[in-house]
Design a protein around this motif. Structure first.
Motif, mmCIF file in Angstrom:
data_model
loop_
_atom_site.group_PDB
_atom_site.id
_atom_site.type_symbol
_atom_site.label_atom_id
_atom_site.label_comp_id
_atom_site.label_asym_id
_atom_site.label_seq_id
_atom_site.Cartn_x
_atom_site.Cartn_y
_atom_site.Cartn_z
ATOM 1 N N PRO A 190 0.852 -1.196 0.000
ATOM 2 C CA PRO A 190 0.000 0.000 0.000
ATOM 3 C C PRO A 190 0.889 1.248 0.000
ATOM 4 O O PRO A 190 1.922 1.282 0.662
ATOM 5 C CB PRO A 190 -0.785 -0.117 1.302
ATOM 6 N N LYS A 191 0.464 2.256 -0.703
ATOM 7 C CA LYS A 191 1.289 3.459 -0.843
ATOM 8 C C LYS A 191 1.060 4.473 0.262
ATOM 9 O O LYS A 191 1.695 5.529 0.272
ATOM 10 C CB LYS A 191 1.032 4.109 -2.210
ATOM 11 N N GLU A 192 0.157 4.192 1.170
ATOM 12 C CA GLU A 192 -0.048 5.095 2.293
ATOM 13 C C GLU A 192 -0.292 4.284 3.551
ATOM 14 O O GLU A 192 -0.490 3.066 3.503
ATOM 15 C CB GLU A 192 -1.214 6.045 2.023
ATOM 16 N N GLY A 193 -0.275 4.961 4.695
ATOM 17 C CA GLY A 193 -0.416 4.276 5.967
ATOM 18 C C GLY A 193 -1.786 3.651 6.149
ATOM 19 O O GLY A 193 -2.778 4.071 5.540
ATOM 20 N N ALA A 194 -1.839 2.639 7.012
ATOM 21 C CA ALA A 194 -3.058 1.868 7.212
ATOM 22 C C ALA A 194 -4.016 2.570 8.164
ATOM 23 O O ALA A 194 -3.680 3.568 8.807
ATOM 24 C CB ALA A 194 -2.703 0.485 7.749
ATOM 25 N N GLY A 195 -5.226 2.020 8.233
ATOM 26 C CA GLY A 195 -6.238 2.488 9.170
ATOM 27 C C GLY A 195 -6.432 1.488 10.301
ATOM 28 O O GLY A 195 -5.682 0.522 10.454
ATOM 29 N N TRP A 196 -7.473 1.714 11.085
ATOM 30 C CA TRP A 196 -7.749 0.958 12.308
ATOM 31 C C TRP A 196 -8.751 -0.139 12.000
ATOM 32 O O TRP A 196 -9.805 0.099 11.407
ATOM 33 C CB TRP A 196 -8.313 1.928 13.337
ATOM 34 N N SER A 197 -8.472 -1.350 12.439
ATOM 35 C CA SER A 197 -9.325 -2.496 12.107
ATOM 36 C C SER A 197 -10.769 -2.289 12.540
ATOM 37 O O SER A 197 -11.698 -2.768 11.873
ATOM 38 C CB SER A 197 -8.766 -3.772 12.749
ATOM 39 N N HIS A 198 -10.992 -1.582 13.640
ATOM 40 C CA HIS A 198 -12.349 -1.410 14.151
ATOM 41 C C HIS A 198 -13.184 -0.440 13.318
ATOM 42 O O HIS A 198 -14.387 -0.301 13.570
ATOM 43 C CB HIS A 198 -12.304 -0.950 15.605
ATOM 44 N N ASP A 199 -12.569 0.214 12.354
ATOM 45 C CA ASP A 199 -13.327 1.072 11.446
ATOM 46 C C ASP A 199 -13.829 0.321 10.221
ATOM 47 O O ASP A 199 -14.448 0.929 9.338
ATOM 48 C CB ASP A 199 -12.469 2.263 10.993
ATOM 49 N N TYR A 200 -13.594 -0.971 10.169
ATOM 50 C CA TYR A 200 -14.045 -1.751 9.016
ATOM 51 C C TYR A 200 -15.492 -2.178 9.232
ATOM 52 O O TYR A 200 -15.826 -3.354 9.363
ATOM 53 C CB TYR A 200 -13.136 -2.964 8.810
ATOM 54 N N VAL A 201 -16.380 -1.183 9.307
ATOM 55 C CA VAL A 201 -17.796 -1.417 9.547
ATOM 56 C C VAL A 201 -18.619 -0.614 8.555
ATOM 57 O O VAL A 201 -18.189 0.428 8.036
ATOM 58 C CB VAL A 201 -18.201 -1.022 10.986
ATOM 59 N N CYS A 202 -19.820 -1.120 8.305
ATOM 60 C CA CYS A 202 -20.748 -0.391 7.452
ATOM 61 C C CYS A 202 -21.166 0.896 8.152
ATOM 62 O O CYS A 202 -21.649 0.854 9.293
ATOM 63 C CB CYS A 202 -21.973 -1.258 7.151
ATOM 64 N N PRO A 203 -20.999 2.051 7.510
ATOM 65 C CA PRO A 203 -21.367 3.313 8.171
ATOM 66 C C PRO A 203 -22.866 3.462 8.388
ATOM 67 O O PRO A 203 -23.289 4.311 9.176
ATOM 68 C CB PRO A 203 -20.832 4.382 7.204
ATOM 69 N N VAL A 204 -23.666 2.630 7.748
ATOM 70 C CA VAL A 204 -25.120 2.705 7.886
ATOM 71 C C VAL A 204 -25.626 1.715 8.930
ATOM 72 O O VAL A 204 -26.377 2.073 9.833
ATOM 73 C CB VAL A 204 -25.822 2.447 6.535
ATOM 74 N N HIS A 205 -25.189 0.455 8.828
ATOM 75 C CA HIS A 205 -25.746 -0.608 9.667
ATOM 76 C C HIS A 205 -24.860 -0.976 10.848
ATOM 77 O O HIS A 205 -25.295 -1.709 11.738
ATOM 78 C CB HIS A 205 -26.008 -1.852 8.813
ATOM 79 N N GLY A 206 -23.624 -0.505 10.880
ATOM 80 C CA GLY A 206 -22.739 -0.760 12.006
ATOM 81 C C GLY A 206 -22.160 -2.156 12.066
ATOM 82 O O GLY A 206 -21.454 -2.481 13.022
ATOM 83 N N VAL A 207 -22.433 -3.016 11.073
ATOM 84 C CA VAL A 207 -21.909 -4.386 11.075
ATOM 85 C C VAL A 207 -20.562 -4.409 10.361
ATOM 86 O O VAL A 207 -20.246 -3.534 9.537
ATOM 87 C CB VAL A 207 -22.894 -5.359 10.391
ATOM 88 N N ARG A 208 -19.766 -5.426 10.672
ATOM 89 C CA ARG A 208 -18.464 -5.540 10.032
ATOM 90 C C ARG A 208 -18.626 -5.836 8.542
ATOM 91 O O ARG A 208 -19.503 -6.606 8.138
ATOM 92 C CB ARG A 208 -17.632 -6.640 10.699
ATOM 93 N N LEU A 209 -17.739 -5.237 7.742
ATOM 94 C CA LEU A 209 -17.733 -5.461 6.302
ATOM 95 C C LEU A 209 -17.002 -6.762 5.974
ATOM 96 O O LEU A 209 -16.251 -7.298 6.784
ATOM 97 C CB LEU A 209 -17.057 -4.294 5.591
ATOM 98 N N HIS A 210 -17.237 -7.271 4.781
ATOM 99 C CA HIS A 210 -16.551 -8.459 4.293
ATOM 100 C C HIS A 210 -15.618 -8.081 3.148
ATOM 101 O O HIS A 210 -16.026 -7.391 2.208
ATOM 102 C CB HIS A 210 -17.561 -9.502 3.796
#
Length: 671
Positions: A67-87
């Motif tokens: 990746p060409k830029e820094g990573a994000g936080w694992s706990h932000d891998y959620v649907c912004p609408v439903h709050g469930v984890r993304l696949h």
């Protein structure tokens, strides 16, 4: 497949972190003697040969690249609408509710985190494959990963989970020092295994631009008593040993928050990790075991290993019959068998036969090949008995006649990963989970703070529709008698003006629950006793719509609410395919019963609850839970004295007395 017949450690590989000159021959011997070891080795070599194609396919890349830029936080891998984890599906970030593909900060950056972690694991496994075979294809692939990070790492700004720059907890490749440490450990391991096959210039570049820079990023943040610091220490020790940097080694082992400190201050005397979460317990155990392994191999004195053994022992006292651990605080239902790799290492170190129950019938993996024992003896069935971890504030109530199990929590709040749920409990019987704890959603989900941590989401007491304060409860009584286990615990200062105690008695046929609240200010308070149970709730009470809840403190997540005003003892039944629960409560004047749905561990599956509401300064909620698969057996439940209760079943009658704070249990068989 390349067949190996190595009898000594290969000359092309001279590691000094987590493998030594006898390991390769031992692994080869194990693979030649045991089918499982041969399969693990063959899979390792197959994956090494295929890399990086699986990485490219998994992340939907055209070709392998960092990746060409820094990573994000694992706990932000959620649907912004439903709050469930993304696949993650080959470059797509799919919401399981509506199938929408989400991109942009922070979601794409979480995928960068996944890619970086995958690269570090690949470097480790490729390095092991090289040591097993001497195949320079594998060392070349490690060099490719290492050199790519040498180019990238110095160019990345320090950023944190919110993408703020140059914060003390921020990192470069990842978004926090914890994740940076967890990433660098397997990468250093892989590099250590192939470094002698790399040109000196590439080695110097990686050690300067990545290892020293990473050590500086991690060392700037002393996380004290936390799982973060345990990973920090493992990373600093790995880098220090690789660079022969005595200052880093000493910081990792003897520093202010080093390995010695963690063993003394971050593990409760009973063995559970201080954060009161079984997920974080094993998350912290991994770097502690890695640190110990590296230190022992480097002839660095380490303290007595009793604390690490206690960490392995404690979960065995708390496990449910299906092998899961209570999902108290910030954790899900951890399956003990999924942590078998730690018991592989633990059995090699401590030779404790109780660990064999965790390993029994589990496939043995890479950790078993690297650091396990050739042959495991047969396991003896574990004993079904109640267990108490007084310092950690956990108790497990069992009986030898069936799988009815209760777990109750009363100990320290557990810091940032604690939930405001003093004296909550969950239960299991008939092969099913019954009383529910929500555990935790991803921290990026709004419901994590508005529900998971809130008192009303748990099976305990809420005062004046607020939420508890951080508090440490107290054990008042614990008795394991023939036929019954009793515990009495107090809430501590969970509420400023109301203290409460809970007494639970578990038998082979039911559980008695007495929750007593007392207002220290002498004033009446609104007291909500709440219970959540999987399944579908039914009751004969005359229900009417209820709209009296506030829209704060978790109450906003209670839906389909209806209420009744019972004028007698009352009950409610929770039905599940495997096991049902009938909860019966003794009448108390002025009680309003409310039922409806709250959120559960799976946000897509609501969980029914029942609440008993009273305005009082002193009261006792007296309830009994009977689980059954056919029809309920309870004939009568009544109070015969101020502190005596009688439970009548078809084949026996029990009398439970708490006179003077002393518990007595008497069972009379029916003729």
């Amino acid at each position: 497949m390349l067949l190996l017949a190595l009898v000594a450690f290969p000359a092309w590989c001279d590691p000094h972190l987590l493998l030594n000159p006898s390991d390769c021959a031992r692994m080869d011997r194990m693979a030649n003697l045991h089918v499982w070891a041969k399969e693990v080795r063959e899979q390792l070599l197959d994956d090494a040969t295929d890399w990086p194609e699986p990485h490219v396919r998994e992340f939907g890349l055209k070709e392998w690249a960092l990746p060409k830029e820094g990573a994000g936080w694992s706990h932000d891998y959620v649907c912004p609408v439903h709050g469930v984890r993304l696949h993650q599906e080959r470059g797509k970030n799919i919401c399981p509710v509506d199938g929408k593909d989400y991109h942009g900060w922070p979601i794409d950056n979480v995928v960068y985190m996944q890619r970086n972690d995958d690269n570090a694991r690949a470097a480790r496994d490729l390095g092991i494959a090289y040591c097993l075979t001497g195949n320079t294809e594998y060392s070349g692939k490690v060099a490719r990963i290492v050199n790519a990070y040498s180019d990238l790492y110095p160019t990345l700004p320090i950023h944190d989970n919110q993408n703020r720059r140059d914060t003390i907890r921020g990192a470069r490749v990842m978004s926090q020092t914890l994740s940076e440490a967890k990433w660098i450990v397997p990468l250093v391991f892989g590099y250590d295994l192939v470094r002698d096959a790399m040109p000196q210039a590439d080695r110097a570049r990686f050690e300067t631009k990545v290892l020293r820079n990473t050590a500086a990023v991690i060392a700037k943040y002393d996380a004290g008593t936390s799982n973060w610091q345990s990973w920090h220490n493992a990373a600093l020790l790995a880098i220090g040993l690789e660079l022969n940097d005595r200052a880093l080694i000493d910081l990792a082992i003897n520093g202010q928050s080093g390995f010695h400190f963690q063993l003394l201050h971050s593990i409760t005397p009973d063995g559970p990790w201080i954060e009161g979460s079984w997920g974080y317990h094993f998350f912290a155990l991994e770097p502690l075991l890695l640190t110990r392994e590296m230190a022992v191999r480097a002839d660095i004195p380490v303290p007595d290993a009793a604390d690490l053994k206690a960490m392995l022992d404690a979960p065995l006292k708390c496990v449910f019959p299906d092998g899961t651990l209570p999902n108290f605080n910030d954790t899900g239902l951890v399956k003990l068998s999924s942590e078998a790799k730690y018991y592989e290492i633990g059995y090699r170190i401590f030779q404790d036969p109780q660990y064999l129950n965790v390993l029994d019938d589990q496939p043995r993996g890479l950790e078993a090949l690297l650091w396990g024992t050739d042959v495991l003896p047969s396991a003896s069935p574990p004993k079904l008995e109640s267990g108490l971890l007084a310092s950690a504030g956990m108790a497990t109530l069992r009986n030898p006649d069936n799988d009815h199990t209760i777990a109750i929590k009363f100990g320290p709040h557990a810091g940032g990963h604690g939930h405001f749920d003093k004296l909550t409990f969950i239960s299991y019987a008939g092969g099913a989970h019954l009383a529910v704890d929500p555990g935790t959603q991803a921290y990026g989900a709004k419901s994590h703070t508005t529900w998971d941590k809130m008192t009303v989401a748990h099976n305990t007491l809420i005062v004046d529709e607020t939420t508890q304060s951080p508090a440490t409860g107290k054990l008042l009584d614990w008795q394991v008698l023939p036929g019954a286990t009793e515990i009495r615990v107090s809430s501590g200062p969970a509420y400023a003006n109301v203290g409460f105690e809970r007494t639970m008695v578990q038998t082979d046929g039911y559980a008695l629950d007495l929750l007593t609240a007392h207002a220290t200010d002498g004033k009446p308070h609104l007291l909500d006793w709440v219970y959540h149970n999987f399944g579908t709730a039914t009751s004969a009470l005359p229900w009417a719509p209820f709209a009296g809840f506030p829209q704060v403190n978790g109450y906003q997540h209670l839906t389909s609410n209806k209420s009744a005003e019972p004028n007698a003892d009352w009950s409610i039944t929770f039905n599940q395919p495997k096991e049902n629960v009938r909860m019966s409560m003794l009448r108390s004047a002025g009680t309003t019963v409310v039922t409806g749905y709250g959120l559960g561990p799976n946000l897509r599956v609501p969980v029914p609850y029942v609440m008993a509401r009273r305005k009082s300064s002193d009261t006792t909620f007296a309830a009994i839970y009977e689980s059954y698969s056919g029809a309920p057996s309870l004939r009568a439940f009544h109070q015969t004295g101020q502190q005596t209760y009688v439970i009548e079943m078809p084949k026996y009658t029990d009398q439970l007395s708490f006179t003077g704070g002393k518990f007595t249990f008497t069972r009379s068989r029916s003729r």
